[in-house]
Design a protein around this motif. Structure first.
Motif, PDB file in Angstrom:
ATOM      1  N   VAL A  84       0.835  -1.199   0.000  1.00  0.00           N
ATOM      2  CA  VAL A  84       0.000   0.000   0.000  1.00  0.00           C
ATOM      3  C   VAL A  84       0.874   1.255   0.000  1.00  0.00           C
ATOM      4  N   LEU A  85       1.919   1.261   0.804  1.00  0.00           N
ATOM      5  CA  LEU A  85       2.816   2.423   0.837  1.00  0.00           C
ATOM      6  C   LEU A  85       3.433   2.682  -0.533  1.00  0.00           C
ATOM      7  N   ALA A  86       3.806   1.619  -1.225  1.00  0.00           N
ATOM      8  CA  ALA A  86       4.394   1.785  -2.559  1.00  0.00           C
ATOM      9  C   ALA A  86       3.385   2.403  -3.517  1.00  0.00           C
ATOM     10  N   ALA A  87       2.136   1.951  -3.454  1.00  0.00           N
ATOM     11  CA  ALA A  87       1.105   2.496  -4.330  1.00  0.00           C
ATOM     12  C   ALA A  87       0.827   3.963  -4.014  1.00  0.00           C
ATOM     13  N   LEU A  88       0.815   4.311  -2.734  1.00  0.00           N
ATOM     14  CA  LEU A  88       0.568   5.702  -2.350  1.00  0.00           C
ATOM     15  C   LEU A  88       1.741   6.604  -2.710  1.00  0.00           C
ATOM     16  N   THR A  89       2.947   6.078  -2.622  1.00  0.00           N
ATOM     17  CA  THR A  89       4.114   6.866  -3.015  1.00  0.00           C
ATOM     18  C   THR A  89       4.055   7.199  -4.501  1.00  0.00           C
ATOM     19  N   ASP A  90       3.554   6.272  -5.314  1.00  0.00           N
ATOM     20  CA  ASP A  90       3.376   6.557  -6.739  1.00  0.00           C
ATOM     21  C   ASP A  90       2.378   7.684  -6.959  1.00  0.00           C
ATOM     22  N   ARG A  91       1.344   7.739  -6.128  1.00  0.00           N
ATOM     23  CA  ARG A  91       0.326   8.792  -6.260  1.00  0.00           C
ATOM     24  C   ARG A  91       0.804  10.124  -5.716  1.00  0.00           C
ATOM     25  N   PHE A  92       1.669  10.059  -4.701  1.00  0.00           N
ATOM     26  CA  PHE A  92       2.136  11.279  -4.031  1.00  0.00           C
ATOM     27  C   PHE A  92       3.668  11.309  -4.010  1.00  0.00           C
ATOM     28  N   PRO A  93       4.304  11.413  -5.177  1.00  0.00           N
ATOM     29  CA  PRO A  93       5.770  11.442  -5.203  1.00  0.00           C
ATOM     30  C   PRO A  93       6.302  12.698  -4.524  1.00  0.00           C
ATOM     31  N   ASP A  94       7.414  12.537  -3.852  1.00  0.00           N
ATOM     32  CA  ASP A  94       8.093  13.672  -3.207  1.00  0.00           C
ATOM     33  C   ASP A  94       7.228  14.362  -2.157  1.00  0.00           C
ATOM     34  N   THR A  95       6.283  13.641  -1.587  1.00  0.00           N
ATOM     35  CA  THR A  95       5.410  14.183  -0.542  1.00  0.00           C
ATOM     36  C   THR A  95       5.806  13.576   0.805  1.00  0.00           C
ATOM     37  N   PRO A  96       6.057  14.404   1.824  1.00  0.00           N
ATOM     38  CA  PRO A  96       6.405  13.847   3.134  1.00  0.00           C
ATOM     39  C   PRO A  96       5.306  12.919   3.641  1.00  0.00           C
ATOM     40  N   GLN A  97       5.709  11.781   4.175  1.00  0.00           N
ATOM     41  CA  GLN A  97       4.749  10.806   4.667  1.00  0.00           C
ATOM     42  C   GLN A  97       4.864  10.651   6.179  1.00  0.00           C
ATOM     43  N   ILE A  98       3.700  10.474   6.814  1.00  0.00           N
ATOM     44  CA  ILE A  98       3.630  10.082   8.213  1.00  0.00           C
ATOM     45  C   ILE A  98       2.876   8.771   8.260  1.00  0.00           C
ATOM     46  N   HIS A  99       3.468   7.770   8.886  1.00  0.00           N
ATOM     47  CA  HIS A  99       2.849   6.454   8.975  1.00  0.00           C
ATOM     48  C   HIS A  99       2.295   6.252  10.374  1.00  0.00           C
ATOM     49  N   GLY A 100       1.185   5.552  10.484  1.00  0.00           N
ATOM     50  CA  GLY A 100       0.618   5.337  11.806  1.00  0.00           C
ATOM     51  C   GLY A 100      -0.558   4.400  11.795  1.00  0.00           C
ATOM     52  N   GLY A 101      -1.233   4.354  12.925  1.00  0.00           N
ATOM     53  CA  GLY A 101      -2.386   3.497  13.065  1.00  0.00           C
ATOM     54  C   GLY A 101      -2.727   3.309  14.520  1.00  0.00           C
ATOM     55  N   ARG A 102      -3.773   2.504  14.750  1.00  0.00           N
ATOM     56  CA  ARG A 102      -4.163   2.218  16.130  1.00  0.00           C
ATOM     57  C   ARG A 102      -3.874   0.757  16.468  1.00  0.00           C
ATOM     58  N   SER A 103      -3.407   0.522  17.679  1.00  0.00           N
ATOM     59  CA  SER A 103      -3.184  -0.813  18.226  1.00  0.00           C
ATOM     60  C   SER A 103      -2.332  -1.672  17.280  1.00  0.00           C
ATOM     61  N   SER A 104      -2.886  -2.731  16.719  1.00  0.00           N
ATOM     62  CA  SER A 104      -2.121  -3.568  15.787  1.00  0.00           C
ATOM     63  C   SER A 104      -1.589  -2.754  14.618  1.00  0.00           C
ATOM     64  N   GLY A 105      -2.388  -1.815  14.123  1.00  0.00           N
ATOM     65  CA  GLY A 105      -1.949  -0.964  13.016  1.00  0.00           C
ATOM     66  C   GLY A 105      -0.773  -0.084  13.395  1.00  0.00           C
ATOM     67  N   ALA A 106      -0.721   0.331  14.666  1.00  0.00           N
ATOM     68  CA  ALA A 106       0.427   1.106  15.140  1.00  0.00           C
ATOM     69  C   ALA A 106       1.682   0.252  15.157  1.00  0.00           C
ATOM     70  N   ARG A 107       1.538  -1.016  15.530  1.00  0.00           N
ATOM     71  CA  ARG A 107       2.684  -1.925  15.521  1.00  0.00           C
ATOM     72  C   ARG A 107       3.203  -2.120  14.101  1.00  0.00           C
ATOM     73  N   VAL A 108       2.280  -2.310  13.147  1.00  0.00           N
ATOM     74  CA  VAL A 108       2.676  -2.484  11.750  1.00  0.00           C
ATOM     75  C   VAL A 108       3.435  -1.252  11.263  1.00  0.00           C
ATOM     76  N   ALA A 109       2.910  -0.066  11.588  1.00  0.00           N
ATOM     77  CA  ALA A 109       3.557   1.173  11.150  1.00  0.00           C
ATOM     78  C   ALA A 109       4.960   1.302  11.733  1.00  0.00           C
ATOM     79  N   CYS A 110       5.113   0.926  12.996  1.00  0.00           N
ATOM     80  CA  CYS A 110       6.434   1.010  13.626  1.00  0.00           C
ATOM     81  C   CYS A 110       7.417   0.029  12.988  1.00  0.00           C
ATOM     82  N   ARG A 111       6.964  -1.197  12.769  1.00  0.00           N
ATOM     83  CA  ARG A 111       7.866  -2.194  12.185  1.00  0.00           C
ATOM     84  C   ARG A 111       8.305  -1.790  10.777  1.00  0.00           C
ATOM     85  N   GLY A 112       7.400  -1.166  10.039  1.00  0.00           N
ATOM     86  CA  GLY A 112       7.727  -0.790   8.667  1.00  0.00           C
ATOM     87  C   GLY A 112       8.507   0.491   8.534  1.00  0.00           C
TER      88      GLY A 112
END
Length: 218
Positions: A86-114
């Motif tokens: 998903v991040l790769a697909a979004l980067t294609d849509r928003f090139p050169d755009t600063p990204q903040i990754h996150g989420g809640r609970s399990s999603g927060a863990r995924v964001a941290c690991r990635g």
């Protein structure tokens, strides 16, 4: 600000992920949010973060197992791989755009690991109700998930950790690059106004231009 929601799917090795994307015409960043283990992208704290985003595009990501209407979460490796797609697909849509990754609970863990291996690297990580301790095992032990969020701090990436003061899964400690905000409530983080204000303040500091151009004042 009213922004249309663009919903689309992203192919992953584990089935399609679904993205709900809201993007203002003037966009200073991209906030990507994942959901909890048994929940979805309409969780109160995710909606609060969306409200706080201002001049950021917001992409709320539904993992493939939830798209398939399964409640039992996929293994961590599958979650991480789908998130990366998903991040790769979004980067294609928003090139050169600063990204903040996150989420809640399990999603927060995924964001941290990635976050530590993402390309491009995020300029910040937002964790909502990060579950510091796993549910108790039969022997009563509770594995510590702190190393996942600590790795982001060690990488020098700014982190905002918002947790309920009565979260049964624990609350992360502040770090060199990690701000911790506790709000009224528990793991569900239903105090939307408090969560929104904490996230908005952090985003204003992370990207000062958004405060000036969105007309926010103290």
């Amino acid at each position: 600000m009213i922004v249309d929601v663009d919903e689309f799917e992203v192919a992953t090795p584990h089935g399609p992920a679904r993205v709900a994307l809201e993007a203002p015409n003037l966009c200073f960043g991209l906030l990507v949010l994942g959901h909890g283990a048994g929940g979805g992208i309409e969780a109160p704290d995710l909606l609060a973060a969306r409200q706080a985003a201002g001049l950021f595009a917001v992409a709320r990501v539904l993992q493939p197992y939830r798209v398939a209407r399964r409640k039992a979460p996929a293994p961590a490796a599958q979650l991480d791989e789908s998130w990366a797609c998903v991040l790769a697909a979004l980067t294609d849509r928003f090139p050169d755009t600063p990204q903040i990754h996150g989420g809640r609970s399990s999603g927060a863990r995924v964001a941290c690991r990635g976050a530590v291996s993402a390309d491009p690297a995020p300029v910040g990580v937002l964790t909502l109700a990060f579950p510091l301790l796993a549910p108790a095992r039969r022997d009563g032990t509770r594995p510590d998930r702190g190393p996942e969020i600590d790795a982001v701090d060690d990488a020098g990436i700014p982190v905002l950790a918002v947790s309920g003061e009565n979260d049964r899964f624990g609350v992360p400690s502040p770090g060199k690059h990690r701000r911790v905000v506790t709000v009224r409530g528990d793991h569900s983080l239903k105090a939307k106004g408090l969560v929104r204000d904490a996230v908005a303040s952090w985003l204003d500091e992370l990207v000062p231009e958004r405060r000036r151009l969105s007309g926010r004042v103290d």
